[in-house]
Motif scaffolding. Structure first.
Motif, mmCIF file in Angstrom:
data_model
loop_
_atom_site.group_PDB
_atom_site.id
_atom_site.type_symbol
_atom_site.label_atom_id
_atom_site.label_comp_id
_atom_site.label_asym_id
_atom_site.label_seq_id
_atom_site.Cartn_x
_atom_site.Cartn_y
_atom_site.Cartn_z
ATOM 1 N N MET A 1 0.848 -1.097 -0.096
ATOM 2 C CA MET A 1 0.013 -0.131 0.012
ATOM 3 C C MET A 1 1.019 1.312 0.048
ATOM 4 O O MET A 1 1.835 1.370 0.637
ATOM 5 C CB MET A 1 -1.048 -0.037 1.192
ATOM 6 C CG MET A 1 -1.864 1.228 1.299
ATOM 7 S SD MET A 1 -3.020 1.157 2.715
ATOM 8 C CE MET A 1 -4.247 -0.206 2.292
ATOM 9 N N LYS A 2 0.439 2.275 -0.799
ATOM 10 C CA LYS A 2 1.234 3.297 -0.763
ATOM 11 C C LYS A 2 1.109 4.146 0.411
ATOM 12 O O LYS A 2 0.211 4.311 1.437
ATOM 13 C CB LYS A 2 0.476 4.503 -1.940
ATOM 14 C CG LYS A 2 1.357 5.709 -2.047
ATOM 15 C CD LYS A 2 0.481 6.580 -3.027
ATOM 16 C CE LYS A 2 0.362 6.051 -4.379
ATOM 17 N NZ LYS A 2 -0.616 6.926 -5.091
ATOM 18 N N LYS A 3 2.512 4.713 0.799
ATOM 19 C CA LYS A 3 2.493 5.486 2.115
ATOM 20 C C LYS A 3 2.711 6.883 1.724
ATOM 21 O O LYS A 3 3.579 7.323 1.002
ATOM 22 C CB LYS A 3 3.711 4.893 2.785
ATOM 23 C CG LYS A 3 3.823 3.624 3.194
ATOM 24 C CD LYS A 3 5.166 2.895 3.690
ATOM 25 C CE LYS A 3 5.597 3.738 5.044
ATOM 26 N NZ LYS A 3 6.845 3.278 5.572
ATOM 27 N N ILE A 4 1.807 7.682 2.397
ATOM 28 C CA ILE A 4 1.903 9.161 2.121
ATOM 29 C C ILE A 4 1.991 9.909 3.632
ATOM 30 O O ILE A 4 1.204 9.697 4.539
ATOM 31 C CB ILE A 4 0.416 9.744 1.513
ATOM 32 C CG1 ILE A 4 0.231 9.067 0.173
ATOM 33 C CG2 ILE A 4 0.438 11.177 1.492
ATOM 34 C CD1 ILE A 4 -0.902 9.569 -0.694
ATOM 35 N N LEU A 5 3.100 10.717 3.598
ATOM 36 C CA LEU A 5 3.284 11.741 4.835
ATOM 37 C C LEU A 5 2.680 12.831 4.621
ATOM 38 O O LEU A 5 2.931 13.478 3.383
ATOM 39 C CB LEU A 5 4.897 11.818 4.917
ATOM 40 C CG LEU A 5 5.423 12.918 5.700
ATOM 41 C CD1 LEU A 5 4.820 12.500 7.241
ATOM 42 C CD2 LEU A 5 6.859 12.974 5.768
ATOM 43 N N VAL A 6 1.800 13.138 5.503
ATOM 44 C CA VAL A 6 1.282 14.531 5.435
ATOM 45 C C VAL A 6 1.676 15.259 6.824
ATOM 46 O O VAL A 6 1.479 15.086 7.759
ATOM 47 C CB VAL A 6 -0.303 14.274 5.612
ATOM 48 C CG1 VAL A 6 -1.099 15.849 5.423
ATOM 49 C CG2 VAL A 6 -1.082 13.337 4.579
ATOM 50 N N THR A 7 2.364 16.609 6.248
ATOM 51 C CA THR A 7 2.601 17.501 7.365
ATOM 52 C C THR A 7 1.560 18.263 7.509
ATOM 53 O O THR A 7 0.817 18.549 6.710
ATOM 54 C CB THR A 7 4.005 18.326 6.946
ATOM 55 O OG1 THR A 7 3.504 19.031 5.845
ATOM 56 C CG2 THR A 7 4.916 17.253 6.786
ATOM 57 N N GLY A 8 1.321 19.031 8.825
ATOM 58 C CA GLY A 8 0.149 19.955 9.067
ATOM 59 C C GLY A 8 -1.312 19.409 8.960
ATOM 60 O O GLY A 8 -2.024 19.733 8.235
ATOM 61 N N CYS A 9 -1.073 17.918 9.291
ATOM 62 C CA CYS A 9 -2.322 17.046 9.174
ATOM 63 C C CYS A 9 -3.642 17.489 9.821
ATOM 64 O O CYS A 9 -5.092 17.210 9.519
ATOM 65 C CB CYS A 9 -2.076 15.823 9.647
ATOM 66 S SG CYS A 9 -1.825 15.284 11.369
ATOM 67 N N ASN A 10 -3.510 18.558 10.954
ATOM 68 C CA ASN A 10 -4.829 19.004 11.515
ATOM 69 C C ASN A 10 -5.257 20.291 10.914
ATOM 70 O O ASN A 10 -6.098 20.720 11.379
ATOM 71 C CB ASN A 10 -4.188 19.180 13.132
ATOM 72 C CG ASN A 10 -4.365 17.921 13.759
ATOM 73 O OD1 ASN A 10 -5.191 17.105 13.601
ATOM 74 N ND2 ASN A 10 -3.373 18.002 14.903
ATOM 75 N N GLY A 11 -4.765 20.815 9.727
ATOM 76 C CA GLY A 11 -5.273 21.879 9.174
ATOM 77 C C GLY A 11 -6.427 21.654 8.235
ATOM 78 O O GLY A 11 -6.606 20.534 7.940
ATOM 79 N N GLN A 12 -6.973 22.627 7.566
ATOM 80 C CA GLN A 12 -7.981 22.588 6.865
ATOM 81 C C GLN A 12 -7.753 21.408 5.568
ATOM 82 O O GLN A 12 -8.293 20.367 5.401
ATOM 83 C CB GLN A 12 -8.360 23.850 6.196
ATOM 84 C CG GLN A 12 -8.877 24.761 7.244
ATOM 85 C CD GLN A 12 -9.627 26.105 6.605
ATOM 86 O OE1 GLN A 12 -10.613 26.204 6.195
ATOM 87 N NE2 GLN A 12 -8.601 27.014 6.573
#
Length: 287
Positions: A1-12
């Protein structure tokens, strides 16, 4: 499965990204504050970013972290530069090391705001605010250090979190009328619509700079009236000029008078089209 790192995940936008991808990928969620399934990551620290990326080895990094308080950026240049420029630089260096794609979200504020027709991706930036200048430096760092990158410029974003739409509806609860600027033009863009666009281009190798805003344009006062119309709110909107607003709020930083972005690259190189801003607003307010 593709792995995606999201920074600022709590933002809109970070929340919208999670909603659009749902269970299709393995998320590595980060923000400045740790939480459920959220890991703390200070993107302004290169060593910390390199260690984190090496340990987690994402296929894609989506950078939603930024200092977006326009007035606050004017007061604290160093903080804005570290988050809006050094942070993207660090993520670009780390992404390149592990051959990951980097999607970096930028802004219409990289332009001076004095255009007279929609601005495409190849017009020369000329930011006038600390926010715009630091975001532009972030773009330059991404181009300098990353090979596989998408820079996505957006404008007038609203979504799950503090935003203009919610502010206007909240004011209408306690005011019979509100004063809103009428001489600044742009394209209100829902975070979900932008997340859908990112979802589309992320799956490609169509790298480069893209503008991603909802279709159509308006001004802040007319935008407010449309919000009130959809929600059936009876609150009068007084149309004021930027100069008049500045007199009422002298501490506020100058905003671009013209923020209409042309999604030229999206139109030219893909079959994807963003929703009309009124349709996107209807969807947002219905939820």
């Amino acid at each position: 499965m593709k792995k995606i790192l999201v920074t600022g995940c709590n933002g809109q936008l970070g929340r919208a990204i999670q909603q659009v991808y749902k269970d299709e990928v393995e998320f590595i969620l980060t923000d400045v504050i740790e939480g459920d399934n959220i890991k703390p990551l200070n993107i302004t620290n290169l060593d910390e970013v390199l260690l984190f990326v090496r340990d987690n080895r994402p296929d894609v990094i989506i950078n939603c972290a930024a200092a977006t308080n326009v007035d606050g950026c004017e007061k604290d240049w160093d903080f804005a530069f570290k988050l809006n420029a050094i942070g993207p630089r660090n993520l670009a260096i780390a992404a390149n090391e592990i051959d990951a794609k980097l999607i970096h979200v930028s802004t219409d504020y990289v332009f001076p705001g004095n255009a007279e027709e929609p601005i495409n991706e190849f017009q020369t930036p000329g930011p006038i605010s600390a926010y715009g200048k630091t975001k532009y430096e972030g773009e330059r760092f991404v181009q300098q250090f990353a090979d596989k990158y998408f820079i996505v410029r957006t404008a007038w974003l609203y979504g799950d979190g503090k935003n203009f739409v919610k502010t206007m509806l909240k004011l209408a609860e306690t005011h019979d009328e509100v004063s809103v600027v009428c001489d600044q033009l742009g394209s209100p863009t829902s975070a979900i619509e932008l997340a859908r666009m990112i979802y589309y281009i992320e799956a490609t190798e169509n790298y480069g700079i893209f503008h991603g805003t909802c279709e159509g344009d308006t001004n802040w006062a007319d935008f407010t009236e449309e919000i009130f119309r959809i929600k059936g709110v009876s609150c009068k909107v007084n149309h004021v000029t930027s100069e008049e607003y500045k007199k009422m709020n002298p501490a506020s930083a100058d905003r671009p008078h013209y923020s209409i972005l042309d999604n030229y690259m999206l139109r030219l190189t893909t079959n994807y089209k963003m929703a009309d801003w009124k349709d996107a607003l209807e969807e947002y307010l219905s939820e």
